[in-house]
Design a protein around this motif. Structure first.
Motif, PDB file in Angstrom:
ATOM      1  N   SER A 109       0.832  -1.206   0.000  1.00 51.61           N
ATOM      2  CA  SER A 109       0.000   0.000   0.000  1.00 51.61           C
ATOM      3  C   SER A 109       0.859   1.247   0.000  1.00 51.61           C
ATOM      4  O   SER A 109       2.065   1.202   0.268  1.00 51.61           O
ATOM      5  CB  SER A 109      -0.919   0.010   1.231  1.00 51.61           C
ATOM      6  N   TYR A 110       0.202   2.366  -0.323  1.00 55.47           N
ATOM      7  CA  TYR A 110       0.815   3.693  -0.263  1.00 55.47           C
ATOM      8  C   TYR A 110      -0.033   4.518   0.692  1.00 55.47           C
ATOM      9  O   TYR A 110      -1.011   5.171   0.277  1.00 55.47           O
ATOM     10  CB  TYR A 110       0.846   4.332  -1.642  1.00 55.47           C
ATOM     11  N   PRO A 111       0.304   4.472   1.981  1.00 54.79           N
ATOM     12  CA  PRO A 111      -0.602   5.030   2.999  1.00 54.79           C
ATOM     13  C   PRO A 111      -0.626   6.558   3.078  1.00 54.79           C
ATOM     14  O   PRO A 111      -1.544   7.109   3.685  1.00 54.79           O
ATOM     15  CB  PRO A 111      -0.048   4.427   4.297  1.00 54.79           C
ATOM     16  N   GLU A 112       0.341   7.236   2.493  1.00 57.04           N
ATOM     17  CA  GLU A 112       0.391   8.697   2.615  1.00 57.04           C
ATOM     18  C   GLU A 112      -0.558   9.372   1.633  1.00 57.04           C
ATOM     19  O   GLU A 112      -1.002   8.768   0.652  1.00 57.04           O
ATOM     20  CB  GLU A 112       1.834   9.188   2.403  1.00 57.04           C
ATOM     21  N   GLU A 113      -0.834  10.649   1.904  1.00 54.85           N
ATOM     22  CA  GLU A 113      -1.723  11.421   1.045  1.00 54.85           C
ATOM     23  C   GLU A 113      -1.000  11.843  -0.240  1.00 54.85           C
ATOM     24  O   GLU A 113       0.232  11.919  -0.290  1.00 54.85           O
ATOM     25  CB  GLU A 113      -2.213  12.662   1.788  1.00 54.85           C
ATOM     26  N   GLY A 114      -1.789  12.131  -1.266  1.00 54.84           N
ATOM     27  CA  GLY A 114      -1.223  12.615  -2.512  1.00 54.84           C
ATOM     28  C   GLY A 114      -2.333  13.028  -3.460  1.00 54.84           C
ATOM     29  O   GLY A 114      -3.382  12.372  -3.528  1.00 54.84           O
ATOM     30  N   LEU A 119      -6.411   5.271  -8.188  1.00 57.05           N
ATOM     31  CA  LEU A 119      -6.879   4.090  -7.443  1.00 57.05           C
ATOM     32  C   LEU A 119      -5.937   3.737  -6.296  1.00 57.05           C
ATOM     33  O   LEU A 119      -5.598   2.575  -6.065  1.00 57.05           O
ATOM     34  CB  LEU A 119      -7.030   2.899  -8.400  1.00 57.05           C
ATOM     35  N   GLY A 120      -5.504   4.768  -5.573  1.00 56.23           N
ATOM     36  CA  GLY A 120      -4.662   4.571  -4.400  1.00 56.23           C
ATOM     37  C   GLY A 120      -3.183   4.457  -4.688  1.00 56.23           C
ATOM     38  O   GLY A 120      -2.385   4.268  -3.759  1.00 56.23           O
ATOM     39  N   VAL A 121      -2.780   4.590  -5.955  1.00 53.33           N
ATOM     40  CA  VAL A 121      -1.372   4.450  -6.333  1.00 53.33           C
ATOM     41  C   VAL A 121      -0.835   5.799  -6.808  1.00 53.33           C
ATOM     42  O   VAL A 121      -1.359   6.370  -7.771  1.00 53.33           O
ATOM     43  CB  VAL A 121      -1.189   3.406  -7.451  1.00 53.33           C
ATOM     44  N   PRO A 122       0.192   6.337  -6.157  1.00 55.25           N
ATOM     45  CA  PRO A 122       0.778   7.601  -6.619  1.00 55.25           C
ATOM     46  C   PRO A 122       1.491   7.437  -7.953  1.00 55.25           C
ATOM     47  O   PRO A 122       2.108   6.393  -8.212  1.00 55.25           O
ATOM     48  CB  PRO A 122       1.759   7.965  -5.499  1.00 55.25           C
ATOM     49  N   LEU A 123       1.400   8.452  -8.794  1.00 54.68           N
ATOM     50  CA  LEU A 123       1.987   8.362 -10.128  1.00 54.68           C
ATOM     51  C   LEU A 123       3.504   8.222 -10.094  1.00 54.68           C
ATOM     52  O   LEU A 123       4.102   7.700 -11.041  1.00 54.68           O
ATOM     53  CB  LEU A 123       1.601   9.588 -10.959  1.00 54.68           C
ATOM     54  N   TYR A 124       4.138   8.671  -9.016  1.00 48.54           N
ATOM     55  CA  TYR A 124       5.593   8.555  -8.958  1.00 48.54           C
ATOM     56  C   TYR A 124       6.047   7.099  -8.944  1.00 48.54           C
ATOM     57  O   TYR A 124       7.186   6.787  -9.325  1.00 48.54           O
ATOM     58  CB  TYR A 124       6.146   9.282  -7.730  1.00 48.54           C
ATOM     59  N   SER A 125       5.174   6.185  -8.519  1.00 51.39           N
ATOM     60  CA  SER A 125       5.580   4.789  -8.367  1.00 51.39           C
ATOM     61  C   SER A 125       6.044   4.178  -9.681  1.00 51.39           C
ATOM     62  O   SER A 125       6.925   3.317  -9.696  1.00 51.39           O
ATOM     63  CB  SER A 125       4.431   3.959  -7.789  1.00 51.39           C
ATOM     64  N   GLY A 126       5.454   4.605 -10.795  1.00 52.90           N
ATOM     65  CA  GLY A 126       5.874   4.072 -12.081  1.00 52.90           C
ATOM     66  C   GLY A 126       7.320   4.370 -12.407  1.00 52.90           C
ATOM     67  O   GLY A 126       7.978   3.619 -13.139  1.00 52.90           O
ATOM     68  N   PHE A 127       7.846   5.457 -11.834  1.00 56.12           N
ATOM     69  CA  PHE A 127       9.238   5.826 -12.087  1.00 56.12           C
ATOM     70  C   PHE A 127      10.211   4.846 -11.440  1.00 56.12           C
ATOM     71  O   PHE A 127      11.365   4.750 -11.866  1.00 56.12           O
ATOM     72  CB  PHE A 127       9.522   7.243 -11.585  1.00 56.12           C
ATOM     73  N   TRP A 230       6.862   2.584  -0.327  1.00 59.50           N
ATOM     74  CA  TRP A 230       5.609   1.862  -0.221  1.00 59.50           C
ATOM     75  C   TRP A 230       5.689   1.009   1.035  1.00 59.50           C
ATOM     76  O   TRP A 230       6.704   1.022   1.741  1.00 59.50           O
ATOM     77  CB  TRP A 230       5.323   1.002  -1.460  1.00 59.50           C
ATOM     78  N   GLN A 231       4.644   0.259   1.322  1.00 56.28           N
ATOM     79  CA  GLN A 231       4.584  -0.450   2.601  1.00 56.28           C
ATOM     80  C   GLN A 231       3.938  -1.819   2.421  1.00 56.28           C
ATOM     81  O   GLN A 231       2.834  -1.930   1.891  1.00 56.28           O
ATOM     82  CB  GLN A 231       3.766   0.386   3.594  1.00 56.28           C
ATOM     83  N   TYR A 232       4.641  -2.857   2.863  1.00 57.52           N
ATOM     84  CA  TYR A 232       4.062  -4.202   2.874  1.00 57.52           C
ATOM     85  C   TYR A 232       3.227  -4.363   4.142  1.00 57.52           C
ATOM     86  O   TYR A 232       3.441  -3.646   5.137  1.00 57.52           O
ATOM     87  CB  TYR A 232       5.171  -5.252   2.829  1.00 57.52           C
ATOM     88  N   PRO A 233       2.282  -5.297   4.127  1.00 60.44           N
ATOM     89  CA  PRO A 233       1.431  -5.487   5.313  1.00 60.44           C
ATOM     90  C   PRO A 233       2.220  -5.711   6.602  1.00 60.44           C
ATOM     91  O   PRO A 233       1.816  -5.249   7.665  1.00 60.44           O
ATOM     92  CB  PRO A 233       0.591  -6.718   4.944  1.00 60.44           C
ATOM     93  N   ASN A 234       3.351  -6.435   6.537  1.00 65.35           N
ATOM     94  CA  ASN A 234       4.127  -6.698   7.748  1.00 65.35           C
ATOM     95  C   ASN A 234       4.971  -5.502   8.181  1.00 65.35           C
ATOM     96  O   ASN A 234       5.686  -5.571   9.179  1.00 65.35           O
ATOM     97  CB  ASN A 234       5.036  -7.921   7.551  1.00 65.35           C
ATOM     98  N   GLN A 235       4.892  -4.395   7.426  1.00 63.72           N
ATOM     99  CA  GLN A 235       5.637  -3.185   7.776  1.00 63.72           C
ATOM    100  C   GLN A 235       4.714  -2.065   8.255  1.00 63.72           C
ATOM    101  O   GLN A 235       5.133  -0.916   8.350  1.00 63.72           O
ATOM    102  CB  GLN A 235       6.431  -2.695   6.555  1.00 63.72           C
ATOM    103  N   THR A 236       3.471  -2.418   8.569  1.00 63.92           N
ATOM    104  CA  THR A 236       2.477  -1.400   8.932  1.00 63.92           C
ATOM    105  C   THR A 236       2.868  -0.652  10.203  1.00 63.92           C
ATOM    106  O   THR A 236       2.762   0.579  10.274  1.00 63.92           O
ATOM    107  CB  THR A 236       1.095  -2.054   9.134  1.00 63.92           C
ATOM    108  N   TYR A 237       3.356  -1.373  11.204  1.00 62.38           N
ATOM    109  CA  TYR A 237       3.652  -0.745  12.494  1.00 62.38           C
ATOM    110  C   TYR A 237       5.132  -0.451  12.685  1.00 62.38           C
ATOM    111  O   TYR A 237       5.499   0.430  13.461  1.00 62.38           O
ATOM    112  CB  TYR A 237       3.144  -1.647  13.635  1.00 62.38           C
ATOM    113  N   ALA A 238       5.979  -1.194  12.002  1.00 58.70           N
ATOM    114  CA  ALA A 238       7.428  -0.964  12.089  1.00 58.70           C
ATOM    115  C   ALA A 238       8.085  -1.595  10.869  1.00 58.70           C
ATOM    116  O   ALA A 238       7.632  -2.634  10.370  1.00 58.70           O
ATOM    117  CB  ALA A 238       8.002  -1.563  13.373  1.00 58.70           C
ATOM    118  N   TRP A 239       9.157  -0.950  10.410  1.00 54.90           N
ATOM    119  CA  TRP A 239       9.833  -1.479   9.224  1.00 54.90           C
ATOM    120  C   TRP A 239      10.520  -2.796   9.553  1.00 54.90           C
ATOM    121  O   TRP A 239      11.081  -2.994  10.641  1.00 54.90           O
ATOM    122  CB  TRP A 239      10.876  -0.486   8.723  1.00 54.90           C
ATOM    123  N   SER A 240      10.473  -3.712   8.632  1.00 52.20           N
ATOM    124  CA  SER A 240      11.212  -4.973   8.729  1.00 52.20           C
ATOM    125  C   SER A 240      11.736  -5.311   7.339  1.00 52.20           C
ATOM    126  O   SER A 240      11.162  -4.880   6.325  1.00 52.20           O
ATOM    127  CB  SER A 240      10.322  -6.092   9.261  1.00 52.20           C
TER     128      SER A 240
END
Length: 276
Positions: A109-114, A119-127, A230-240
């Motif tokens: 996911s991309y949890p930050e605003e933009g 559809l929830g995906v920032p255009l920068y991600s394609g870069f 971006w963020q994987y589900p297992n990185q929601t509360y802390a990076w791993s």
């Protein structure tokens, strides 16, 4: 010549060979670093905008602006050709399509605003996908890459299509990535990549080059997620760290990227199609 003179001569020869090898390694590293200019800007921007919040616009939108400006400058300065820009744009669209689907399926996911989101995906991600294509195009030109024993088009195109489609279909059907890996080994078993460093040509099995690039992208992915790209589900509360199994996904994506670039180069007549 006595024994001492012979030993001295051999030592000098060995020293010269070591010095030459180190010089070539440094030269190769420098060319690789120049080829990674766009990815370096991507990671530097991720780190900078994470550590120093910018005003007016959300972080994701600033990243889009930075990457657009970087792309414009590379073409304007001659570091990138217009044909390479077309390839990079294609990869941006391919990557963005994959991102939209994967986010919809909850893979990450991309949890930050933009403001510039689809559809929830920032255009920068394609870069981030485009930066892989940029590296391939730059390295191809800087290292004067040739391909030896390149497989026929009837084998390459369906394989690339199957690899890309599996990123979508495995959510609904079985994951056939390991079967695809087997096909890659069979199709490219006799294929080599040759490249030039300071006038000397070297070669490497093409499959090995796929694995190496995929592994280094996995390392880059850990850096990117650490800085909140971006963020994987297992990185929601802390990076791993990203699971090592993701290397397989990146290797397959690298193969798709490489095959598209190689086929476009072939169409343009810019690589030596050696079947021997």
């Amino acid at each position: 010549m006595n024994v001492i003179d012979q030993c001295n001569s051999r030592q000098k020869t060995l020293n010269a060979q070591i010095a030459r090898a180190l010089k070539q390694l440094v030269r190769f590293g420098w060319e690789e670093a120049l080829s990674c200019l766009f990815p370096i800007v991507v990671f530097a921007s991720l780190a900078f905008t994470q550590l120093i919040p910018l005003p007016i616009l959300p972080r994701y939108d600033w990243l889009l602006i930075i990457f657009l400006l970087m792309q414009w400058w590379m073409v304007r300065s001659g570091l990138e050709t217009r044909d390479e820009l077309k390839v990079i744009t294609l990869f941006h669209l391919i990557g963005l399509t994959l991102e939209i689907f994967k986010v919809h399926m909850g893979s990450w996911s991309y949890p930050e605003e933009g403001y510039f989101k689809i559809l929830g995906v920032p255009l920068y991600s394609g870069f981030m996908y485009a930066s892989v294509a940029s590296y391939l195009c730059q390295a191809w030109r800087r290292l004067n890459v040739d391909l030896v024993m390149w497989p026929p088009i009837w084998a390459v195109v369906p394989l690339a299509a199957a690899i890309y489609l599996n990123f979508f279909t495995h959510h609904y059907w079985i994951d056939v990535r390991w079967w695809l890996f087997g096909l890659v080994i069979i199709v490219f078993w006799q294929s080599w990549i040759t490249y030039e460093v300071d006038g000397t040509r070297y070669r490497m099995p093409l499959v090995l080059s796929y694995l190496l690039i995929g592994f280094f992208i996995w390392i880059a992915e850990n850096i990117a997620t650490f800085f909140g790209a971006w963020q994987y589900p297992n990185q929601t509360y802390a990076w791993s760290p990203v699971h090592l199994g993701k290397v397989s996904s990146w290797v397959l994506l690298v193969i798709v990227s490489f095959l598209i670039v190689a086929m476009l180069k072939r169409v343009k007549g810019r690589f030596h199609y050696d079947r021997h």
